[in-house]
Design a protein around this motif. Structure first.
Motif, PDB file in Angstrom:
ATOM      1  N   VAL A  63       0.834  -1.201   0.000  1.00 52.05           N
ATOM      2  CA  VAL A  63       0.000   0.000   0.000  1.00 52.05           C
ATOM      3  C   VAL A  63       0.871   1.255   0.000  1.00 52.05           C
ATOM      4  N   LEU A  64       1.953   1.259   0.797  1.00 52.12           N
ATOM      5  CA  LEU A  64       2.870   2.406   0.808  1.00 52.12           C
ATOM      6  C   LEU A  64       3.482   2.632  -0.565  1.00 52.12           C
ATOM      7  N   ALA A  65       3.839   1.548  -1.240  1.00 55.07           N
ATOM      8  CA  ALA A  65       4.421   1.676  -2.578  1.00 55.07           C
ATOM      9  C   ALA A  65       3.426   2.296  -3.551  1.00 55.07           C
ATOM     10  N   LEU A  66       2.156   1.889  -3.458  1.00 47.80           N
ATOM     11  CA  LEU A  66       1.131   2.488  -4.311  1.00 47.80           C
ATOM     12  C   LEU A  66       0.962   3.973  -4.001  1.00 47.80           C
ATOM     13  N   ALA A  67       1.042   4.322  -2.719  1.00 47.85           N
ATOM     14  CA  ALA A  67       0.958   5.740  -2.348  1.00 47.85           C
ATOM     15  C   ALA A  67       2.125   6.522  -2.939  1.00 47.85           C
ATOM     16  N   ALA A 139       9.453   1.128  -6.678  1.00 47.71           N
ATOM     17  CA  ALA A 139       9.214   2.291  -5.821  1.00 47.71           C
ATOM     18  C   ALA A 139       9.685   2.036  -4.397  1.00 47.71           C
ATOM     19  N   MET A 140       9.374   0.861  -3.848  1.00 46.05           N
ATOM     20  CA  MET A 140       9.772   0.576  -2.474  1.00 46.05           C
ATOM     21  C   MET A 140      11.281   0.413  -2.348  1.00 46.05           C
ATOM     22  N   LEU A 141      11.909  -0.218  -3.316  1.00 47.15           N
ATOM     23  CA  LEU A 141      13.369  -0.364  -3.272  1.00 47.15           C
ATOM     24  C   LEU A 141      14.040   1.001  -3.306  1.00 47.15           C
ATOM     25  N   ALA A 142      13.562   1.879  -4.205  1.00 48.60           N
ATOM     26  CA  ALA A 142      14.158   3.213  -4.324  1.00 48.60           C
ATOM     27  C   ALA A 142      13.961   4.007  -3.036  1.00 48.60           C
ATOM     28  N   LYS A 143      12.777   3.924  -2.455  1.00 50.76           N
ATOM     29  CA  LYS A 143      12.471   4.673  -1.238  1.00 50.76           C
ATOM     30  C   LYS A 143      13.328   4.211  -0.066  1.00 50.76           C
ATOM     31  N   ASN A 144      13.637   2.914  -0.016  1.00 48.33           N
ATOM     32  CA  ASN A 144      14.377   2.354   1.111  1.00 48.33           C
ATOM     33  C   ASN A 144      15.863   2.167   0.829  1.00 48.33           C
ATOM     34  N   GLY A 145      16.341   2.684  -0.320  1.00 47.96           N
ATOM     35  CA  GLY A 145      17.764   2.597  -0.625  1.00 47.96           C
ATOM     36  C   GLY A 145      18.257   1.179  -0.831  1.00 47.96           C
ATOM     37  N   LEU A 146      17.413   0.334  -1.420  1.00 45.22           N
ATOM     38  CA  LEU A 146      17.776  -1.060  -1.663  1.00 45.22           C
ATOM     39  C   LEU A 146      17.802  -1.330  -3.156  1.00 45.22           C
ATOM     40  N   ARG A 147      18.485  -2.407  -3.524  1.00 45.19           N
ATOM     41  CA  ARG A 147      18.460  -2.867  -4.910  1.00 45.19           C
ATOM     42  C   ARG A 147      18.074  -4.336  -4.920  1.00 45.19           C
ATOM     43  N   VAL A 148      17.539  -4.775  -6.029  1.00 45.51           N
ATOM     44  CA  VAL A 148      17.164  -6.181  -6.128  1.00 45.51           C
ATOM     45  C   VAL A 148      18.007  -6.852  -7.203  1.00 45.51           C
ATOM     46  N   LEU A 149      18.425  -8.053  -6.895  1.00 48.47           N
ATOM     47  CA  LEU A 149      19.162  -8.871  -7.842  1.00 48.47           C
ATOM     48  C   LEU A 149      18.290 -10.067  -8.171  1.00 48.47           C
ATOM     49  N   VAL A 150      17.879 -10.203  -9.421  1.00 50.29           N
ATOM     50  CA  VAL A 150      17.032 -11.316  -9.819  1.00 50.29           C
ATOM     51  C   VAL A 150      17.905 -12.371 -10.473  1.00 50.29           C
ATOM     52  N   ARG A 162      19.186  -7.154  -1.758  1.00 53.08           N
ATOM     53  CA  ARG A 162      20.505  -6.927  -1.177  1.00 53.08           C
ATOM     54  C   ARG A 162      20.647  -5.465  -0.787  1.00 53.08           C
ATOM     55  N   PRO A 163      21.492  -5.159   0.200  1.00 51.14           N
ATOM     56  CA  PRO A 163      21.723  -3.764   0.567  1.00 51.14           C
ATOM     57  C   PRO A 163      22.336  -2.983  -0.584  1.00 51.14           C
ATOM     58  N   ASP A 164      22.040  -1.706  -0.642  1.00 57.12           N
ATOM     59  CA  ASP A 164      22.506  -0.858  -1.738  1.00 57.12           C
ATOM     60  C   ASP A 164      24.024  -0.698  -1.757  1.00 57.12           C
ATOM     61  N   ASN A 165      24.684  -0.866  -0.624  1.00 61.64           N
ATOM     62  CA  ASN A 165      26.115  -0.589  -0.577  1.00 61.64           C
ATOM     63  C   ASN A 165      26.977  -1.760  -1.043  1.00 61.64           C
ATOM     64  N   ILE A 166      26.374  -2.871  -1.455  1.00 58.05           N
ATOM     65  CA  ILE A 166      27.159  -3.983  -2.000  1.00 58.05           C
ATOM     66  C   ILE A 166      27.242  -3.804  -3.503  1.00 58.05           C
ATOM     67  N   HIS A 167      28.448  -3.626  -4.020  1.00 59.13           N
ATOM     68  CA  HIS A 167      28.644  -3.386  -5.449  1.00 59.13           C
ATOM     69  C   HIS A 167      28.918  -4.706  -6.156  1.00 59.13           C
ATOM     70  N   LEU A 168      28.170  -4.969  -7.207  1.00 59.93           N
ATOM     71  CA  LEU A 168      28.389  -6.164  -8.019  1.00 59.93           C
ATOM     72  C   LEU A 168      28.633  -5.753  -9.468  1.00 59.93           C
ATOM     73  N   ASN A 169      29.646  -6.346 -10.077  1.00 59.81           N
ATOM     74  CA  ASN A 169      29.898  -6.119 -11.483  1.00 59.81           C
ATOM     75  C   ASN A 169      29.144  -7.157 -12.305  1.00 59.81           C
TER      76      ASN A 169
END
Length: 173
Positions: A63-67, A139-150, A162-169
């Protein structure tokens, strides 16, 4: 004839590969496929950021993401509905309510209201073709400073938050 590898064997291999790539332990948690499964994984990462009851955490994140999509201009580009998709959503909304203002809603507003009408049925599965939740996840990932790896595996519905501060090439894969 030997049987193919099972679900657990594949998950274990994925976990081991992720641990090696990330240089840290990765825990796999079984989450029921109820339409909120990805949001439950996201909720696990956001426990200290979102203050809601545990049982409703994934639903509340949705619901927060839709908002966010409704209110924030920077997220509007995530909803790329065509005119025909928007009209289909508007038609579904007309069947659920007789508000004359529906004709003036833009594509994002139709998208959000259509999803909210579905969310009123808590048992509804939302990750179907009609209610794919990728925009809300972004939207939720961006708001919470996260990234997703599929990760592409031989069965659907697998992802790793995964946390945003882990860099993957890309070459790591």
């Amino acid at each position: 004839m030997a049987e193919g590898r099972g679900h657990d064997d594949i998950l274990q291999e994925v976990r081991e590969n992720m641990c090696q790539i990330l240089g840290q332990d990765v825990r796999i948690q079984r989450i029921p496929g109820d339409g909120f499964c990805f949001f439950r994984a996201l909720a696990h990462c956001c426990m200290d950021r979102v203050d809601v009851k545990q049982g409703d955490l994934a639903w509340s994140l949705y619901v927060l993401a839709l908002a966010l999509l409704w209110a924030a201009e920077e997220y509007h580009v995530i909803v790329g509905d065509t005119d025909s998709e928007t009209e289909r959503r508007r038609s579904r909304l007309r069947r659920k309510c007789s508000d004359q203002r529906l004709a003036s809603l833009d594509a994002v507003q139709c998208y959000v209201l259509d999803k909210l009408a579905t969310l009123l049925r808590r048992d509804a599965v939302l990750d179907t073709d009609c209610f794919a939740d990728a925009p809300e996840i972004v939207a939720m990932l961006a708001k919470n400073g996260l990234r997703v790896l599929v990760i592409d595996v031989p069965f659907s519905g697998t992802g790793c938050v995964r946390p945003d501060n882990i860099h993957l090439n890309y070459d790591d894969f």
